[in-house]
Scaffold this motif. Structure first.
Motif, PDB file in Angstrom:
ATOM      1  N   VAL A  57     -12.938  23.089 -20.600  1.00 22.75           N
ATOM      2  CA  VAL A  57     -11.615  23.600 -20.304  1.00 22.75           C
ATOM      3  C   VAL A  57     -10.649  22.881 -21.260  1.00 22.75           C
ATOM      4  N   LEU A  58      -9.693  23.819 -21.907  1.00 20.98           N
ATOM      5  CA  LEU A  58      -8.718  23.239 -22.991  1.00 20.98           C
ATOM      6  C   LEU A  58      -7.491  23.313 -22.321  1.00 20.98           C
ATOM      7  N   VAL A  59      -6.745  22.040 -22.177  1.00 21.52           N
ATOM      8  CA  VAL A  59      -5.529  21.937 -21.645  1.00 21.52           C
ATOM      9  C   VAL A  59      -4.735  21.451 -22.927  1.00 21.52           C
ATOM     10  N   ASP A  60      -3.746  22.601 -23.103  1.00 21.53           N
ATOM     11  CA  ASP A  60      -2.450  22.447 -24.105  1.00 21.53           C
ATOM     12  C   ASP A  60      -1.450  21.835 -23.543  1.00 21.53           C
ATOM     13  N   LEU A  61      -1.015  20.545 -23.883  1.00 18.74           N
ATOM     14  CA  LEU A  61       0.165  19.742 -23.074  1.00 18.74           C
ATOM     15  C   LEU A  61       1.463  20.140 -23.651  1.00 18.74           C
ATOM     16  N   ASP A  62       1.478  20.771 -25.162  1.00 18.11           N
ATOM     17  CA  ASP A  62       2.512  21.186 -25.659  1.00 18.11           C
ATOM     18  C   ASP A  62       3.454  22.299 -25.050  1.00 18.11           C
ATOM     19  N   ASN A  63       2.561  23.238 -24.334  1.00 17.72           N
ATOM     20  CA  ASN A  63       3.108  24.432 -23.567  1.00 17.72           C
ATOM     21  C   ASN A  63       2.673  24.540 -22.214  1.00 17.72           C
ATOM     22  N   ASN A  64       2.016  23.482 -21.819  1.00 17.63           N
ATOM     23  CA  ASN A  64       1.691  23.334 -20.219  1.00 17.63           C
ATOM     24  C   ASN A  64       0.686  24.403 -19.928  1.00 17.63           C
ATOM     25  N   SER A  65      -0.175  24.839 -20.710  1.00 17.07           N
ATOM     26  CA  SER A  65      -0.987  25.887 -20.583  1.00 17.07           C
ATOM     27  C   SER A  65      -2.549  25.524 -20.608  1.00 17.07           C
ATOM     28  N   PHE A  66      -3.702  26.303 -20.322  1.00 19.01           N
ATOM     29  CA  PHE A  66      -5.034  26.027 -20.362  1.00 19.01           C
ATOM     30  C   PHE A  66      -5.859  27.180 -20.973  1.00 19.01           C
ATOM     31  N   ASP A  75     -15.397  33.097 -14.516  1.00 20.34           N
ATOM     32  CA  ASP A  75     -15.146  33.836 -12.923  1.00 20.34           C
ATOM     33  C   ASP A  75     -14.078  33.568 -12.492  1.00 20.34           C
ATOM     34  N   VAL A  76     -13.592  34.634 -11.725  1.00 17.93           N
ATOM     35  CA  VAL A  76     -12.273  34.659 -11.238  1.00 17.93           C
ATOM     36  C   VAL A  76     -11.982  33.373 -10.090  1.00 17.93           C
ATOM     37  N   GLU A  77     -12.728  33.221  -9.506  1.00 17.63           N
ATOM     38  CA  GLU A  77     -12.838  32.175  -8.548  1.00 17.63           C
ATOM     39  C   GLU A  77     -12.540  30.757  -9.017  1.00 17.63           C
ATOM     40  N   ASP A  78     -13.557  30.580  -9.966  1.00 16.68           N
ATOM     41  CA  ASP A  78     -13.568  29.237 -10.821  1.00 16.68           C
ATOM     42  C   ASP A  78     -12.249  29.208 -11.535  1.00 16.68           C
ATOM     43  N   LYS A 110      -6.835  26.526 -12.369  1.00 19.32           N
ATOM     44  CA  LYS A 110      -5.520  26.694 -12.253  1.00 19.32           C
ATOM     45  C   LYS A 110      -4.846  25.877 -11.373  1.00 19.32           C
ATOM     46  N   ASN A 111      -5.252  25.976  -9.849  1.00 19.25           N
ATOM     47  CA  ASN A 111      -4.397  25.501  -8.742  1.00 19.25           C
ATOM     48  C   ASN A 111      -4.424  23.843  -9.080  1.00 19.25           C
ATOM     49  N   ASN A 112      -5.452  23.330  -9.761  1.00 20.30           N
ATOM     50  CA  ASN A 112      -5.366  21.961 -10.095  1.00 20.30           C
ATOM     51  C   ASN A 112      -5.307  21.477 -11.384  1.00 20.30           C
ATOM     52  N   ILE A 113      -4.746  22.225 -12.258  1.00 17.48           N
ATOM     53  CA  ILE A 113      -4.532  21.805 -13.665  1.00 17.48           C
ATOM     54  C   ILE A 113      -3.708  20.481 -13.864  1.00 17.48           C
ATOM     55  N   ASN A 125      -9.159  14.305 -12.019  1.00 19.11           N
ATOM     56  CA  ASN A 125      -9.443  14.171 -10.694  1.00 19.11           C
ATOM     57  C   ASN A 125     -10.282  14.973  -9.718  1.00 19.11           C
ATOM     58  N   LEU A 126     -10.074  16.273 -10.286  1.00 20.70           N
ATOM     59  CA  LEU A 126     -10.473  17.421  -9.586  1.00 20.70           C
ATOM     60  C   LEU A 126     -12.131  17.059  -9.543  1.00 20.70           C
ATOM     61  N   ASN A 127     -12.495  17.603  -8.041  1.00 19.33           N
ATOM     62  CA  ASN A 127     -13.757  17.624  -7.738  1.00 19.33           C
ATOM     63  C   ASN A 127     -14.297  18.871  -7.904  1.00 19.33           C
ATOM     64  N   PHE A 128     -15.301  19.300  -9.024  1.00 15.02           N
ATOM     65  CA  PHE A 128     -15.720  20.260  -9.487  1.00 15.02           C
ATOM     66  C   PHE A 128     -16.986  20.939  -8.527  1.00 15.02           C
ATOM     67  N   ASN A 129     -17.200  20.227  -7.333  1.00 10.66           N
ATOM     68  CA  ASN A 129     -18.583  20.550  -6.677  1.00 10.66           C
ATOM     69  C   ASN A 129     -18.448  22.020  -6.084  1.00 10.66           C
ATOM     70  N   LYS A 130     -17.360  22.567  -5.896  1.00 12.16           N
ATOM     71  CA  LYS A 130     -17.294  23.816  -5.311  1.00 12.16           C
ATOM     72  C   LYS A 130     -17.484  25.136  -6.312  1.00 12.16           C
ATOM     73  N   ILE A 131     -17.294  24.692  -7.660  1.00  3.95           N
ATOM     74  CA  ILE A 131     -17.954  25.334  -8.834  1.00  3.95           C
ATOM     75  C   ILE A 131     -19.351  25.194  -9.271  1.00  3.95           C
ATOM     76  N   LEU A 132     -19.907  23.975  -9.114  1.00  4.41           N
ATOM     77  CA  LEU A 132     -21.033  23.644  -9.439  1.00  4.41           C
ATOM     78  C   LEU A 132     -22.086  24.237  -8.644  1.00  4.41           C
ATOM     79  N   LYS A 133     -21.922  24.109  -7.283  1.00  2.00           N
ATOM     80  CA  LYS A 133     -22.874  24.532  -6.277  1.00  2.00           C
ATOM     81  C   LYS A 133     -23.300  26.069  -6.638  1.00  2.00           C
ATOM     82  N   LYS A 134     -22.303  26.707  -7.184  1.00  2.00           N
ATOM     83  CA  LYS A 134     -22.736  28.195  -7.433  1.00  2.00           C
ATOM     84  C   LYS A 134     -23.674  28.367  -8.393  1.00  2.00           C
TER      85      LYS A 134
END
Length: 358
Positions: free
Chosen positions: A145-154, A184-187, A192-195, A200-209
């Motif tokens: 995941v690439l996070v651009d801190l200059d324009n607050n996007s990812f 994947d839209v859900e991923d 997005k909701n935890n950017i 500190n995001l727990n990626f288990n919901k994504i990984l278990k798929k």
């Protein structure tokens, strides 16, 4: 009568086992007697009056040694042996083959395969205080995941320059095979909701798929000319976090991009190598018990011990009409031994001091 015949069979087996054991003691039963094979060594030289095929072969040996070093040593240890003489390299070689050779446009081109003696190589590395890591391929789920801190996007996957170019950087010595998922839209929504708290995001919901035992979550933070790679790595039931930063690198510059990807990949390779290190000087003694009458199980065990990478050597410590006790010198931890030997369909009962083969 049946009991008498059975006793004779057991005694005969023990007798032949004794002969085999003595033969092995006077020759070798060491797993380290195997070889490391380096293939696809490509060499090109001008074909003129100064052409010397022996020099070309020496050049191939040096390239093979370099490839092997990158395969079995962490990056910090490779520099220690980079200036190894050709004579020392030749001493480590058991065999070599010229797989293909051509003379095209006044150039000689060859492809070679070189076999290095594992026992000699380990001894050589020990003299340099270096521990090798056994090459072992691993499949890894990889989510960048690439996070651009200059324009607050990812950037998730489709528009992530690292995800698009990750597989383009590849080396012969790489042991890690990466699996990058489709977007994947859900991923996407989870990220997005935890950017703002992505580290500190727990990626288990994504990984278990995805059905992967090993994974890497890579968060790349970009701010002006500063790029930081934050990696959550899970290899072989071991979790680690690694950070690496780059300054004055331009993502639009192909050489800068390639350099960063190669550097991060080498970091992951070193992480994997660190889990597969052999240290013969600190071998763990493991005792395994097999019933004397179970000939097939004994032979199956011996075959596994010969082929397991971390087995320094083994010997029969005791045998009688009821049981055979093997003493195994293992250059890793007992937990790994149980896991590795299970791959040979051998289960170990660890409830007693001498472990029993089920």
């Amino acid at each position: 009568m049946f009991f008498f015949k059975k006793k004779i069979l057991v005694c005969l087996y023990i007798f032949f086992l004794f002969l085999t054991f003595n033969f092995l003691e006077f020759s070798t039963n060491k797993a380290t007697a195997k070889t490391f094979v380096v293939s696809e060594i490509e060499i090109e030289e001008k074909y003129n009056l100064n052409f010397n095929k022996l020099k070309v072969i020496d050049k191939s040996f040096k390239e093979a040694f370099k490839d092997l070093s990158q395969m079995i040593l962490e990056e910090k240890d490779q520099s220690i042996i980079i200036d190894t003489s050709i004579d020392d390299i030749k001493n480590l070689i058991d065999n070599f083959s010229i797989l293909d050779e051509k003379f095209i446009n006044k150039k000689y081109k060859s492809i070679m395969e070189v076999e290095f003696n594992r026992k000699k190589l380990i001894k050589f590395l020990n003299s340099k205080n270096i521990s090798l890591s056994f090459p072992k391929k691993i499949n890894v789920f990889f989510l960048p995941v690439l996070v651009d801190l200059d324009n607050n996007s990812f950037s998730y996957l489709t528009d992530n320059i690292f995800a698009k170019n990750w597989d383009l950087i590849n080396k012969n010595h790489f042991q890690i095979n990466y699996f990058v998922p489709n977007e994947d839209v859900e991923d996407y929504e989870i990220i997005k909701n935890n950017i703002k708290n992505i580290e500190n995001l727990n990626f288990n919901k994504i990984l278990k798929k995805y059905n992967f035992k090993n994974h890497i979550i890579l968060i790349i933070f970009k701010e002006k000319n500063y790029i930081r790679f934050y990696s959550k790595i899970y290899f072989d039931d071991k979790f680690s976090i690694q950070n690496k930063k780059f300054i004055n690198k331009n993502l639009k510059d192909r050489s800068d991009l390639d350099l960063m990807i190669l550097s991060i990949k080498n970091m992951y390779e070193d992480n994997w190598k660190s889990l597969n290190k052999m240290n013969p000087s600190t071998s763990v003694p493991i005792r395994l018990t097999v019933k004397s009458e179970d000939i097939k199980k004994s032979l199956k065990l011996e075959n596994a011990l010969v082929n397991l990478d971390f087995v320094n050597n083994y010997r029969i410590e005791k045998f009688d009409s009821s049981e055979i006790i093997y003493k195994v010198f293992y250059s890793s931890n007992p937990k790994r031994f149980i896991k590795d030997i299970l791959s040979y369909d051998i289960t170990v009962d660890t409830n007693s001091s001498s472990w029993k083969i089920k």
